[in-house]
Write an enzyme that holds these catalytic residues in place. Structure first.
Site, PDB file in Angstrom:
ATOM      1  N   LYS A  73       0.845  -1.190   0.000  1.00  0.00           N
ATOM      2  CA  LYS A  73       0.000   0.000   0.000  1.00  0.00           C
ATOM      3  C   LYS A  73       0.885   1.247   0.000  1.00  0.00           C
ATOM      4  CE  LYS A  73      -3.856  -1.774   2.843  1.00  0.00           C
ATOM      5  NZ  LYS A  73      -4.959  -1.636   1.889  1.00  0.00           N
TER       6      LYS A  73
ATOM      7  N   ARG B 270      -9.943 -11.762   2.304  1.00  0.00           N
ATOM      8  CA  ARG B 270     -10.772 -12.868   1.789  1.00  0.00           C
ATOM      9  C   ARG B 270     -10.038 -14.200   1.867  1.00  0.00           C
ATOM     10  NH1 ARG B 270     -11.457  -9.679  -3.702  1.00  0.00           N
ATOM     11  NH2 ARG B 270     -11.065  -8.024  -2.199  1.00  0.00           N
TER      12      ARG B 270
HETATM   13  N1  BES Z   1      -7.967  -3.922   4.649  1.00  0.00           N
HETATM   14  C1  BES Z   1      -8.197  -3.530   3.309  1.00  0.00           C
HETATM   15  C2  BES Z   1      -9.538  -2.819   3.107  1.00  0.00           C
HETATM   16  C3  BES Z   1      -9.653  -1.481   3.760  1.00  0.00           C
HETATM   17  C4  BES Z   1      -9.234  -0.357   3.080  1.00  0.00           C
HETATM   18  C5  BES Z   1     -10.210  -1.359   5.006  1.00  0.00           C
HETATM   19  C6  BES Z   1      -9.358   0.878   3.684  1.00  0.00           C
HETATM   20  C7  BES Z   1     -10.323  -0.123   5.618  1.00  0.00           C
HETATM   21  C8  BES Z   1      -9.895   0.996   4.948  1.00  0.00           C
HETATM   22  C9  BES Z   1      -8.172  -4.739   2.386  1.00  0.00           C
HETATM   23  O1  BES Z   1      -7.369  -5.784   2.780  1.00  0.00           O
HETATM   24  C10 BES Z   1      -7.685  -4.262   1.063  1.00  0.00           C
HETATM   25  O2  BES Z   1      -6.597  -3.784   1.031  1.00  0.00           O
HETATM   26  N2  BES Z   1      -8.500  -4.393   0.050  1.00  0.00           N
HETATM   27  C11 BES Z   1      -8.165  -3.960  -1.249  1.00  0.00           C
HETATM   28  C12 BES Z   1      -8.635  -4.995  -2.220  1.00  0.00           C
HETATM   29  C13 BES Z   1      -8.147  -4.785  -3.622  1.00  0.00           C
HETATM   30  C14 BES Z   1      -6.652  -4.999  -3.703  1.00  0.00           C
HETATM   31  C15 BES Z   1      -8.874  -5.751  -4.513  1.00  0.00           C
HETATM   32  C16 BES Z   1      -8.869  -2.631  -1.503  1.00  0.00           C
HETATM   33  O3  BES Z   1      -9.988  -2.465  -1.047  1.00  0.00           O
HETATM   34  O4  BES Z   1      -8.259  -1.762  -2.114  1.00  0.00           O
HETATM   35 ZN    ZN Z   2      -5.334  -5.539   2.132  1.00  0.00          ZN
END
Ligand code: BES
Ligand code: ZN
Ligand code: ZN
Length: 505
Positions: free
Chosen positions: A285, A359
């Site tokens: 990230k 997931r």
């Molecule tokens: N933990 C994150 C989702 C999240 C983002 C929760 C911001 C709270 C605040 C999750 O694991 C994630 O990073 N999801 C990605 C999925 C994508 C790579 C398909 C997302 O939502 O960007």
């Molecule tokens: Zn994530």
């Protein structure tokens, strides 16, 4: 904070601050309506209210100069708080007003409030008592474990931490049991918030697992921790795959609550995402996206905390909880984009983005939960940023394979004062998660990310089991203080889960 009540009048309230809730329609004649004051004090207070411009709108408050009240009241401070319009009052309003009271109560260690007159509404008096106590308890929450100076720790200049909240003149039948339930709910939500607010380096998977297991056992639940060896033996390839990048090994906590004579019951299963820190893994990230990622175990925290409250609320339903705990970090041993993981139910997934890790760990836990042939499964996860794009940060998404269960969750959320909205699981979107090399892949196309994540999870729910997935990515954390919701971890989901379980036979 202790929550209690007195059945005697406000005159004798032994509190630092006494709050008097007022409906908008009563504000103009407030002083004269207060039967406990003499005529002179009543007149002076009416005059003061008039000149101050206090209208008793929701969330409005007004400190009454002590000298105006006279010596008949024992409280050191008197605070008028607005209840808004009486025609539209509901339980959530009572939670919010009670939270306003404790937030405005600077310098007070003990706070009391008289109960509002709700004769014209259809609100049950016991529910009102519970809502007020919940709002006060939740509104008084602070996370100050890491604040060195007393001043900062106690929420700003000169304010004290509230030790007791008293409902004054509360002679409602069944009030004590309402207060006991409210205390259990408050303690659970606040524990969930504490876990979420704890820095990631202080809650490595096994550390958090031990804390959860200990609290759960103290509460009377059965708790078990599966360490890495056990995860391997049990073939939880998703949890292991996500955990591989960190020196802090992954684990899984299993909790069980069996009510009296409940051995023969099919359980309700709860599953909570427990990513103690989500860096994204090798699909790293950006820095600002990581700032709040200690929050990524909020689903697991909600499951643990709600379950620990079950004995105290006397729940009648057997409940089993599964909390996979991992730290998602990049390293030489981390899972790489393109890797394939094999889950508990033998299905395989191609990991194209290591940041879609939630997931992957939920998949194993859902498969495990399904083996119990439960009456239903409810999972909670801070799963997708896409759900936040869809619903903002105050409303969680509900996806379900069963309309009855979806409706029960939405109703429970509404009773509990949490906001939820149903999202679909469109069959034809499944095409988006077809993989060339494995059974499925862990990302879909750019749009509808909350739904493809939900569809991914659905693959791991056993045939015929009613299942609801709560994507709490938005409301798990709050950037501002609002009524009973503090900044930081909110403990969202705990209240909804408890209300859902209370509604089940
Ligand atoms: N933990 C994150 C989702 C999240 C983002 C929760 C911001 C709270 C605040 C999750 O694991 C994630 O990073 N999801 C990605 C999925 C994508 C790579 C398909 C997302 O939502 O960007
Ligand atoms: Zn994530
Ligand atoms: Zn995550």
């Amino acid at each position: 904070m202790n929550i209690d009540r007195t059945a005697t009048g406000a005159l004798q309230a032994d509190v630092d601050l006494l709050a008097v809730p007022v409906f908008e329609s009563d504000a103009p004649r407030m002083g004269s309506g207060a039967r406990e004051l003499d005529a002179q004090a009543a007149g002076a207070i009416s005059e003061f209210i008039k000149t101050s411009g206090f209208k008793a709108e929701k969330g409005e408050s007004l400190l009454v100069p002590r000298a105006l009240v006279g010596e008949s009241l024992t409280a050191r401070q008197i605070l008028l708080v607005g209840l808004g319009k009486s025609e539209t009052v509901d339980l959530q309003r009572l939670r919010e007003v009670a939270a306003t009271v404790v937030r405005r109560a600077k310098n007070a260690k003990t706070v009391g409030t008289t109960l509002w007159k709700l004769e014209d509404s259809d609100i049950d008096a016991r529910d009102a008592v519970r809502a007020a106590a919940e709002g006060a308890g939740l509104g008084a929450y602070r996370f100050d474990r890491y604040k060195t100076s007393k001043k900062d720790a106690e929420g700003g200049a000169g304010s004290a931490k509230i030790e007791r909240f008293t409902l004054v003149e509360c002679d409602v039948d069944g009030a004590d049991s309402s207060l006991a339930t409210a205390s259990a709910v408050v303690d659970a939500v606040c524990w969930a918030r504490d876990m979420v607010n704890e820095p990631a380096s202080a809650k490595a998977p096994l550390v958090l697992a031990e804390e959860i297991a200990e609290k759960a056992r103290q509460a009377g639940l059965v708790a078990e921790i599966w360490d890495k060896n056990r995860l391997e033996a049990e073939r939880l390839g998703g949890v292991l795959g996500v955990g591989r990048g960190s020196i802090n090994e992954p684990c899984l906590v299993k909790l069980e609550y069996i009510p009296d004579d409940g051995e023969a019951q099919k359980p309700l299963c709860l599953v909570g995402k427990g990513v103690v820190f989500d860096s994204g893994g090798l699909s790293l990230k950006p820095a600002d996206g990581m700032e709040t990622m200690k929050t990524d175990m909020s689903g697991g925290a909600a499951v643990a905390a709600a379950m620990a409250a079950l004995p105290r609320i006397g729940a009648k339903v057997r409940v089993a909880g599964f909390i996979p705990l991992v730290e998602n970090l990049p390293s030489g041993s981390a899972t790489k984009p393109g890797d394939v993981l094999r889950f508990r139910n033998e299905k395989t997934a191609e990991v194209l983005n290591t940041d879609a890790e939630g997931r992957l760990i939920m998949a194993d836990a859902l498969a495990l939960a399904s083996e119990l042939q439960p009456r239903a499964i409810v999972d909670l996860a801070t799963l997708t940023g896409a759900c936040m794009v869809a619903l903002g940060n105050k409303i969680f998404g509900v996806m379900a394979n069963d309309d009855g269960l979806a409706e029960a969750v939405l109703q429970a959320a509404s009773r509990a004062g949490e906001r939820a909205w149903r999202l679909p699981l469109p069959e034809d979107y499944k095409k988006q998660i077809e993989s060339e090399v494995a059974d499925i892949k862990n990302i879909g196309s750019r749009y509808g990310g909350a739904l493809t994540a939900g569809l991914f999870l659905q693959e791991f729910v056993g045939e015929g089991i009613p299942w609801a997935h709560l994507d709490i990515a938005g409301p798990a954390r709050s950037e501002s203080e609002e009524f009973e919701i503090p900044k930081g971890g909110t403990g969202v989901g705990v209240r909804t889960l408890l209300a859902l379980i209370e509604s089940m036979e």
